[in-house]
Scaffold this motif. Sequence first.
Motif, PDB file in Angstrom:
ATOM      1  N   GLU A 197      -2.730   7.980 -30.102  1.00 14.53           N
ATOM      2  CA  GLU A 197      -2.384   7.432 -31.417  1.00 14.53           C
ATOM      3  C   GLU A 197      -2.816   5.978 -31.557  1.00 14.53           C
ATOM      4  OE1 GLU A 197       1.645  10.179 -32.134  1.00 14.53           O
ATOM      5  OE2 GLU A 197       1.816   8.064 -31.550  1.00 14.53           O
ATOM      6  N   ARG A 198      -2.747   5.232 -30.459  1.00 12.23           N
ATOM      7  CA  ARG A 198      -3.088   3.803 -30.491  1.00 12.23           C
ATOM      8  C   ARG A 198      -4.558   3.537 -30.165  1.00 12.23           C
ATOM      9  NH1 ARG A 198       0.998   0.054 -31.095  1.00 12.23           N
ATOM     10  NH2 ARG A 198       2.969   1.096 -31.539  1.00 12.23           N
ATOM     11  N   GLY A 199      -5.297   4.580 -29.788  1.00 11.07           N
ATOM     12  CA  GLY A 199      -6.715   4.422 -29.491  1.00 11.07           C
ATOM     13  C   GLY A 199      -6.988   3.525 -28.298  1.00 11.07           C
ATOM     14  N   LEU A 200      -6.213   3.690 -27.244  1.00 16.23           N
ATOM     15  CA  LEU A 200      -6.305   2.820 -26.072  1.00 16.23           C
ATOM     16  C   LEU A 200      -7.228   3.393 -25.007  1.00 16.23           C
ATOM     17  CD1 LEU A 200      -2.491   1.993 -25.779  1.00 16.23           C
ATOM     18  CD2 LEU A 200      -4.270   0.594 -26.844  1.00 16.23           C
ATOM     19  N   ARG A 201      -7.829   2.509 -24.242  1.00 11.15           N
ATOM     20  CA  ARG A 201      -8.635   2.888 -23.078  1.00 11.15           C
ATOM     21  C   ARG A 201      -7.671   3.004 -21.898  1.00 11.15           C
ATOM     22  NH1 ARG A 201     -14.030   1.246 -23.085  1.00 11.15           N
ATOM     23  NH2 ARG A 201     -13.827   0.154 -21.106  1.00 11.15           N
ATOM     24  N   TYR A 202      -7.583   4.191 -21.315  1.00  9.12           N
ATOM     25  CA  TYR A 202      -6.488   4.466 -20.383  1.00  9.12           C
ATOM     26  C   TYR A 202      -6.938   5.386 -19.271  1.00  9.12           C
ATOM     27  CZ  TYR A 202      -1.882   6.294 -18.903  1.00  9.12           C
ATOM     28  OH  TYR A 202      -0.766   6.683 -18.187  1.00  9.12           O
ATOM     29  N   LEU A 203      -6.592   5.009 -18.036  1.00 10.86           N
ATOM     30  CA  LEU A 203      -6.819   5.869 -16.879  1.00 10.86           C
ATOM     31  C   LEU A 203      -5.503   6.081 -16.135  1.00 10.86           C
ATOM     32  CD1 LEU A 203     -10.120   4.400 -15.345  1.00 10.86           C
ATOM     33  CD2 LEU A 203      -9.868   6.625 -16.468  1.00 10.86           C
ATOM     34  N   SER A 204      -5.279   7.295 -15.683  1.00  7.82           N
ATOM     35  CA  SER A 204      -4.170   7.581 -14.773  1.00  7.82           C
ATOM     36  C   SER A 204      -4.642   7.219 -13.377  1.00  7.82           C
ATOM     37  CB  SER A 204      -3.792   9.072 -14.812  1.00  7.82           C
ATOM     38  OG  SER A 204      -3.286   9.431 -16.078  1.00  7.82           O
ATOM     39  N   VAL A 205      -3.913   6.322 -12.714  1.00  4.98           N
ATOM     40  CA  VAL A 205      -4.298   5.870 -11.372  1.00  4.98           C
ATOM     41  C   VAL A 205      -3.080   6.021 -10.468  1.00  4.98           C
ATOM     42  CG1 VAL A 205      -5.237   3.980  -9.995  1.00  4.98           C
ATOM     43  CG2 VAL A 205      -5.901   4.210 -12.404  1.00  4.98           C
ATOM     44  N   ARG A 206      -2.974   7.153  -9.793  1.00  6.03           N
ATOM     45  CA  ARG A 206      -1.813   7.434  -8.955  1.00  6.03           C
ATOM     46  C   ARG A 206      -2.072   6.931  -7.529  1.00  6.03           C
ATOM     47  NH1 ARG A 206      -0.123   7.529 -13.740  1.00  6.03           N
ATOM     48  NH2 ARG A 206      -0.193   9.515 -14.869  1.00  6.03           N
ATOM     49  N   LEU A 207      -1.112   6.238  -6.994  1.00  6.96           N
ATOM     50  CA  LEU A 207      -1.299   5.508  -5.741  1.00  6.96           C
ATOM     51  C   LEU A 207      -0.777   6.253  -4.519  1.00  6.96           C
ATOM     52  CD1 LEU A 207      -0.090   1.994  -6.971  1.00  6.96           C
ATOM     53  CD2 LEU A 207      -2.402   2.956  -7.073  1.00  6.96           C
ATOM     54  N   GLU A 208      -1.516   6.105  -3.432  1.00 10.76           N
ATOM     55  CA  GLU A 208      -1.096   6.582  -2.119  1.00 10.76           C
ATOM     56  C   GLU A 208      -1.006   5.389  -1.176  1.00 10.76           C
ATOM     57  OE1 GLU A 208      -0.485   9.882  -0.690  1.00 10.76           O
ATOM     58  OE2 GLU A 208      -0.074  10.127  -2.820  1.00 10.76           O
ATOM     59  N   LYS A 209      -0.113   5.464  -0.202  1.00 13.15           N
ATOM     60  CA  LYS A 209       0.210   4.421   0.772  1.00 13.15           C
ATOM     61  C   LYS A 209       1.237   3.452   0.171  1.00 13.15           C
ATOM     62  CE  LYS A 209      -3.930   4.964   3.561  1.00 13.15           C
ATOM     63  NZ  LYS A 209      -5.011   4.284   4.321  1.00 13.15           N
ATOM     64  N   GLY A 210       1.513   2.346   0.892  1.00 19.74           N
ATOM     65  CA  GLY A 210       2.652   1.528   0.535  1.00 19.74           C
ATOM     66  C   GLY A 210       2.338   0.088   0.199  1.00 19.74           C
ATOM     67  N   PRO A 211       3.399  -0.746   0.119  1.00 21.79           N
ATOM     68  CA  PRO A 211       3.252  -2.150  -0.288  1.00 21.79           C
ATOM     69  C   PRO A 211       2.298  -2.961   0.577  1.00 21.79           C
ATOM     70  CG  PRO A 211       5.548  -1.489  -0.360  1.00 21.79           C
ATOM     71  CD  PRO A 211       4.811  -0.367   0.297  1.00 21.79           C
ATOM     72  N   ARG A 212       2.318  -2.743   1.893  1.00 18.00           N
ATOM     73  CA  ARG A 212       1.415  -3.495   2.763  1.00 18.00           C
ATOM     74  C   ARG A 212      -0.040  -3.190   2.445  1.00 18.00           C
ATOM     75  NH1 ARG A 212       3.747  -2.281   8.689  1.00 18.00           N
ATOM     76  NH2 ARG A 212       3.952  -0.250   7.704  1.00 18.00           N
ATOM     77  N   GLU A 213      -0.342  -1.914   2.217  1.00 18.19           N
ATOM     78  CA  GLU A 213      -1.710  -1.528   1.863  1.00 18.19           C
ATOM     79  C   GLU A 213      -2.085  -2.046   0.471  1.00 18.19           C
ATOM     80  OE1 GLU A 213      -0.365   1.076   5.093  1.00 18.19           O
ATOM     81  OE2 GLU A 213       0.514   0.598   3.140  1.00 18.19           O
ATOM     82  N   ALA A 214      -1.091  -2.130  -0.417  1.00 20.24           N
ATOM     83  CA  ALA A 214      -1.351  -2.678  -1.756  1.00 20.24           C
ATOM     84  C   ALA A 214      -1.815  -4.118  -1.653  1.00 20.24           C
ATOM     85  CB  ALA A 214      -0.089  -2.588  -2.611  1.00 20.24           C
ATOM     86  N   GLU A 215      -1.163  -4.897  -0.806  1.00 26.11           N
ATOM     87  CA  GLU A 215      -1.511  -6.303  -0.647  1.00 26.11           C
ATOM     88  C   GLU A 215      -2.848  -6.485   0.076  1.00 26.11           C
ATOM     89  OE1 GLU A 215       0.579 -10.397   1.026  1.00 26.11           O
ATOM     90  OE2 GLU A 215       1.832  -8.714   0.363  1.00 26.11           O
ATOM     91  N   ARG A 216      -3.225  -5.508   0.878  1.00 25.32           N
ATOM     92  CA  ARG A 216      -4.501  -5.587   1.616  1.00 25.32           C
ATOM     93  C   ARG A 216      -5.665  -4.964   0.840  1.00 25.32           C
ATOM     94  NH1 ARG A 216      -1.906  -2.995   7.082  1.00 25.32           N
ATOM     95  NH2 ARG A 216      -0.632  -4.774   7.731  1.00 25.32           N
ATOM     96  N   GLY A 217      -5.365  -4.322  -0.283  1.00 24.93           N
ATOM     97  CA  GLY A 217      -6.417  -3.632  -1.026  1.00 24.93           C
ATOM     98  C   GLY A 217      -6.860  -2.360  -0.350  1.00 24.93           C
ATOM     99  N   GLU A 218      -5.907  -1.673   0.305  1.00 23.74           N
ATOM    100  CA  GLU A 218      -6.226  -0.483   1.095  1.00 23.74           C
ATOM    101  C   GLU A 218      -5.518   0.769   0.581  1.00 23.74           C
ATOM    102  OE1 GLU A 218      -5.142  -1.602   5.040  1.00 23.74           O
ATOM    103  OE2 GLU A 218      -6.841  -2.976   5.299  1.00 23.74           O
ATOM    104  N   LEU A 219      -5.186   0.791  -0.689  1.00 21.32           N
ATOM    105  CA  LEU A 219      -4.537   1.964  -1.258  1.00 21.32           C
ATOM    106  C   LEU A 219      -5.560   3.091  -1.467  1.00 21.32           C
ATOM    107  CD1 LEU A 219      -2.377   0.177  -3.984  1.00 21.32           C
ATOM    108  CD2 LEU A 219      -1.520   1.212  -1.867  1.00 21.32           C
ATOM    109  N   ILE A 220      -5.044   4.307  -1.605  1.00 19.80           N
ATOM    110  CA  ILE A 220      -5.853   5.441  -2.057  1.00 19.80           C
ATOM    111  C   ILE A 220      -5.462   5.693  -3.505  1.00 19.80           C
ATOM    112  CG2 ILE A 220      -6.474   7.852  -1.687  1.00 19.80           C
ATOM    113  CD1 ILE A 220      -7.253   5.969   0.607  1.00 19.80           C
ATOM    114  N   LEU A 221      -6.452   5.842  -4.368  1.00 22.21           N
ATOM    115  CA  LEU A 221      -6.195   5.993  -5.794  1.00 22.21           C
ATOM    116  C   LEU A 221      -6.663   7.358  -6.279  1.00 22.21           C
ATOM    117  CD1 LEU A 221      -7.775   2.567  -6.873  1.00 22.21           C
ATOM    118  CD2 LEU A 221      -5.507   2.941  -5.920  1.00 22.21           C
TER     119      LEU A 221
END
Length: 285
Positions: free
Chosen positions: A105-129
């Motif tokens: 309805e809002r005409g937005l550019r949108y991707l579903s990005v579901r994350l794997e792994k945890g906070p430490r990997e998030a800070e290191r840039g080591e998540l699985i998307l």
Amino acid sequence: MRVCVIGLGRMGRGIAVNLSRKGHEVLGFDIDPNAASKLSGSNVIVTSDMLKCPEGADYVIIAVPTGKESISVINSIAGVVKGTILDTTTMSLSELKDTLRVVGERGLRYLSVRLEKGPREAERGELILYVGGDEELFKESSSILSQIGTPVYVGNHEQATALKLISNVILTANAVILAEVSTVIRKLGMDPDTVVKALSMGGSDSAQLRARLPWMLKGNYSESFSLRLARDVIDKALEYAQSMGIQLPITTLIDELLRIAEAAGYGSKDFSEIAEMLKVNERKL
């Protein structure tokens, strides 16, 4: 590149820190007034006005606990956001449908990005998307996604959402079994590190064995994935399966066990604290 991160909990905070370290201009927003103090020492700029965060942002990363909150955020920022929304929220199928309706309805550019792994990997840039949505938009966004972790394009929004729920069912079931057998391992009186090393070399190896079994054996848990969130994801998986006419009896039993542990006050740091409940029950026998 200018990036807005809405939701500065364990995962959102890690993503924000990671991207700021890589030279991006990162603004963050969270309803928690203490969010800024948790980011002291980083280059992340925390704003108290959610509508200021996405202004001029190339990407808006949503990292909130549930789909309902994600829908609320998208409705609020729709008139301001011009960049692409990367929604990392774990949500149910019904929440996804409501989200996509608003996006359309809002005409937005949108991707579903579901994350794997945890906070430490998030800070290191080591998540699985697990990424779902328009494939061309995924390719266009591959640069920023690759800096968050390893992106895997899995298909449409529903497929990415379902795959995340399936993954969580598997890892939760694995961790619950490990919690149960940890009571046996403790009776053996073996060194925890030796046990984990030995088991990880055989057929029982898993990410949960290497990450969470040491916590269980030592009774020392890191902040990762709370029991409340784990149970919420299991509930979403059961709801999704039921919508397709599929019963998941073992997952249902695990859900009931998680509810018992949560009611008993376990799992504020990580759902694997269910092992502590089993220790108590063991002593009662």
